[in-house]
Design a protein around this motif. Structure first.
Motif, PDB file in Angstrom:
ATOM      1  N   LEU A  70       0.830  -1.214   0.000  1.00  0.00           N
ATOM      2  CA  LEU A  70       0.000   0.000   0.000  1.00  0.00           C
ATOM      3  C   LEU A  70       0.860   1.258   0.000  1.00  0.00           C
ATOM      4  N   ASN A  71       1.973   1.243   0.722  1.00  0.00           N
ATOM      5  CA  ASN A  71       2.852   2.403   0.726  1.00  0.00           C
ATOM      6  C   ASN A  71       3.467   2.622  -0.652  1.00  0.00           C
ATOM      7  N   LEU A  72       3.926   1.540  -1.287  1.00  0.00           N
ATOM      8  CA  LEU A  72       4.499   1.665  -2.627  1.00  0.00           C
ATOM      9  C   LEU A  72       3.461   2.149  -3.634  1.00  0.00           C
ATOM     10  N   LEU A  73       2.254   1.605  -3.546  1.00  0.00           N
ATOM     11  CA  LEU A  73       1.179   2.019  -4.457  1.00  0.00           C
ATOM     12  C   LEU A  73       0.763   3.462  -4.212  1.00  0.00           C
ATOM     13  N   SER A  74       0.677   3.840  -2.948  1.00  0.00           N
ATOM     14  CA  SER A  74       0.314   5.214  -2.608  1.00  0.00           C
ATOM     15  C   SER A  74       1.332   6.201  -3.178  1.00  0.00           C
ATOM     16  N   ASN A  75       2.627   5.872  -3.044  1.00  0.00           N
ATOM     17  CA  ASN A  75       3.662   6.732  -3.623  1.00  0.00           C
ATOM     18  C   ASN A  75       3.570   6.768  -5.137  1.00  0.00           C
ATOM     19  N   ALA A  76       3.290   5.624  -5.765  1.00  0.00           N
ATOM     20  CA  ALA A  76       3.183   5.574  -7.226  1.00  0.00           C
ATOM     21  C   ALA A  76       2.029   6.447  -7.716  1.00  0.00           C
ATOM     22  N   ILE A  77       0.987   6.541  -6.926  1.00  0.00           N
ATOM     23  CA  ILE A  77      -0.149   7.403  -7.275  1.00  0.00           C
ATOM     24  C   ILE A  77       0.190   8.860  -6.982  1.00  0.00           C
ATOM     25  N   LYS A  78       0.714   9.111  -5.803  1.00  0.00           N
ATOM     26  CA  LYS A  78       1.009  10.481  -5.353  1.00  0.00           C
ATOM     27  C   LYS A  78       1.987  11.189  -6.286  1.00  0.00           C
ATOM     28  N   TYR A  79       3.013  10.478  -6.746  1.00  0.00           N
ATOM     29  CA  TYR A  79       4.057  11.106  -7.545  1.00  0.00           C
ATOM     30  C   TYR A  79       3.911  10.826  -9.037  1.00  0.00           C
ATOM     31  N   ASN A  80       2.699  10.512  -9.452  1.00  0.00           N
ATOM     32  CA  ASN A  80       2.409  10.252 -10.854  1.00  0.00           C
ATOM     33  C   ASN A  80       1.871  11.518 -11.501  1.00  0.00           C
ATOM     34  N   GLN A  81       1.665  11.462 -12.782  1.00  0.00           N
ATOM     35  CA  GLN A  81       1.047  12.571 -13.503  1.00  0.00           C
ATOM     36  C   GLN A  81      -0.433  12.254 -13.709  1.00  0.00           C
ATOM     37  N   ALA A  82      -1.262  13.267 -13.715  1.00  0.00           N
ATOM     38  CA  ALA A  82      -2.691  13.065 -13.945  1.00  0.00           C
ATOM     39  C   ALA A  82      -2.874  12.334 -15.266  1.00  0.00           C
ATOM     40  N   GLY A  83      -3.721  11.309 -15.255  1.00  0.00           N
ATOM     41  CA  GLY A  83      -3.965  10.529 -16.459  1.00  0.00           C
ATOM     42  C   GLY A  83      -2.917   9.468 -16.729  1.00  0.00           C
ATOM     43  N   GLY A  84      -1.953   9.304 -15.828  1.00  0.00           N
ATOM     44  CA  GLY A  84      -0.876   8.336 -16.011  1.00  0.00           C
ATOM     45  C   GLY A  84      -1.299   6.930 -15.624  1.00  0.00           C
ATOM     46  N   SER A  85      -0.318   6.094 -15.389  1.00  0.00           N
ATOM     47  CA  SER A  85      -0.620   4.704 -15.040  1.00  0.00           C
ATOM     48  C   SER A  85       0.319   4.195 -13.955  1.00  0.00           C
ATOM     49  N   VAL A  86      -0.171   3.181 -13.260  1.00  0.00           N
ATOM     50  CA  VAL A  86       0.600   2.453 -12.252  1.00  0.00           C
ATOM     51  C   VAL A  86       0.539   0.988 -12.653  1.00  0.00           C
ATOM     52  N   VAL A  87       1.693   0.347 -12.706  1.00  0.00           N
ATOM     53  CA  VAL A  87       1.754  -1.056 -13.123  1.00  0.00           C
ATOM     54  C   VAL A  87       2.396  -1.874 -12.014  1.00  0.00           C
ATOM     55  N   VAL A  88       1.721  -2.941 -11.627  1.00  0.00           N
ATOM     56  CA  VAL A  88       2.264  -3.894 -10.665  1.00  0.00           C
ATOM     57  C   VAL A  88       2.579  -5.167 -11.431  1.00  0.00           C
ATOM     58  N   GLN A  89       3.799  -5.666 -11.251  1.00  0.00           N
ATOM     59  CA  GLN A  89       4.206  -6.915 -11.890  1.00  0.00           C
ATOM     60  C   GLN A  89       4.787  -7.837 -10.832  1.00  0.00           C
ATOM     61  N   CYS A  90       4.726  -9.114 -11.100  1.00  0.00           N
ATOM     62  CA  CYS A  90       5.349 -10.113 -10.234  1.00  0.00           C
ATOM     63  C   CYS A  90       6.137 -11.054 -11.124  1.00  0.00           C
ATOM     64  N   VAL A  91       7.433 -11.167 -10.840  1.00  0.00           N
ATOM     65  CA  VAL A  91       8.332 -11.970 -11.659  1.00  0.00           C
ATOM     66  C   VAL A  91       8.999 -13.017 -10.775  1.00  0.00           C
ATOM     67  N   ALA A  92       8.979 -14.257 -11.240  1.00  0.00           N
ATOM     68  CA  ALA A  92       9.696 -15.316 -10.536  1.00  0.00           C
ATOM     69  C   ALA A  92      11.186 -15.086 -10.727  1.00  0.00           C
ATOM     70  N   THR A  93      11.943 -15.120  -9.623  1.00  0.00           N
ATOM     71  CA  THR A  93      13.373 -14.844  -9.704  1.00  0.00           C
ATOM     72  C   THR A  93      14.213 -16.066  -9.357  1.00  0.00           C
ATOM     73  N   GLY A  94      13.618 -17.232  -9.360  1.00  0.00           N
ATOM     74  CA  GLY A  94      14.351 -18.449  -9.023  1.00  0.00           C
ATOM     75  C   GLY A  94      14.325 -18.713  -7.539  1.00  0.00           C
ATOM     76  N   ASN A  95      14.786 -19.907  -7.155  1.00  0.00           N
ATOM     77  CA  ASN A  95      14.820 -20.292  -5.745  1.00  0.00           C
ATOM     78  C   ASN A  95      13.476 -20.081  -5.048  1.00  0.00           C
ATOM     79  N   ASP A  96      12.394 -20.340  -5.774  1.00  0.00           N
ATOM     80  CA  ASP A  96      11.042 -20.183  -5.216  1.00  0.00           C
ATOM     81  C   ASP A  96      10.785 -18.775  -4.689  1.00  0.00           C
ATOM     82  N   ARG A  97      11.329 -17.775  -5.350  1.00  0.00           N
ATOM     83  CA  ARG A  97      11.132 -16.383  -4.937  1.00  0.00           C
ATOM     84  C   ARG A  97      10.330 -15.654  -6.001  1.00  0.00           C
ATOM     85  N   LEU A  98       9.550 -14.685  -5.546  1.00  0.00           N
ATOM     86  CA  LEU A  98       8.712 -13.873  -6.417  1.00  0.00           C
ATOM     87  C   LEU A  98       9.040 -12.413  -6.141  1.00  0.00           C
TER      88      LEU A  98
END
Length: 159
Positions: A70-98
């Motif tokens: 929520l803190n990361l998302l709130s910052n992504a919204i707060k410091y964005n430009q009007a009409g912009g976008s926020v993208v959340v991604q999840c990538v597997a990085t090996g060793n059963d980590r995301l």
């Protein structure tokens, strides 16, 4: 976040409690979207979250993980430009980590600002700008992530 200063105090004194267990990352992200979505809508932002065909579980404290996201998302919204976008991604990085990541279409940070990002009370020259804050949200976020046995960082991407 509302409890940033008490959280930072508990983290620094070693009295913060963590209950690590398998947590559905997709459920936490859905919760975050429902909580933060209206704020993004007010600013005319597009939010893109990953779709999980299969549930992905991470070892974390559910409440603290949600607070971090929520803190990361709130910052992504707060410091964005009007009409912009926020993208959340999840990538597997090996060793059963995301690796979840949050990006936005805001102006971005200079390399010097990226180096100062996790310093307490440093608002990176945005003290008088839009978006209130104490300058400790990312400090608390970083410490919580580390207490859960993970790492956090920031990258600058050129447009």
């Amino acid at each position: 976040m509302i409890n940033e200063i008490p959280d930072l105090s508990r983290i620094e004194s070693g009295t913060v409690t963590m209950s690590q267990e398998p947590v559905s990352l997709s459920d936490v992200l859905r919760d975050c979207l429902s909580m933060i979505g209206p704020q993004a809508q007010q600013r005319g932002l597009t939010m893109t979250f990953p779709g999980f065909e299969q549930p992905h579980h991470v070892l974390a404290d559910r409440t603290r993980l949600k607070q971090v996201l929520l803190n990361l998302l709130s910052n992504a919204i707060k410091y964005n430009q009007a009409g912009g976008s926020v993208v959340v991604q999840c990538v597997a990085t090996g060793n059963d980590r995301l690796r979840p990541s949050v990006s936005n279409t805001g102006a971005g940070l200079t390399p010097e600002q990226v180096n100062q990002l996790f310093q307490p009370f440093n608002r990176l020259g945005r003290e008088g700008g839009r978006g209130q804050g104490t300058g400790i949200g990312l400090v608390v976020t970083k410490k919580m992530v580390e207490l859960m046995g993970a790492a956090i960082g920031a990258e600058r991407h050129r447009k």
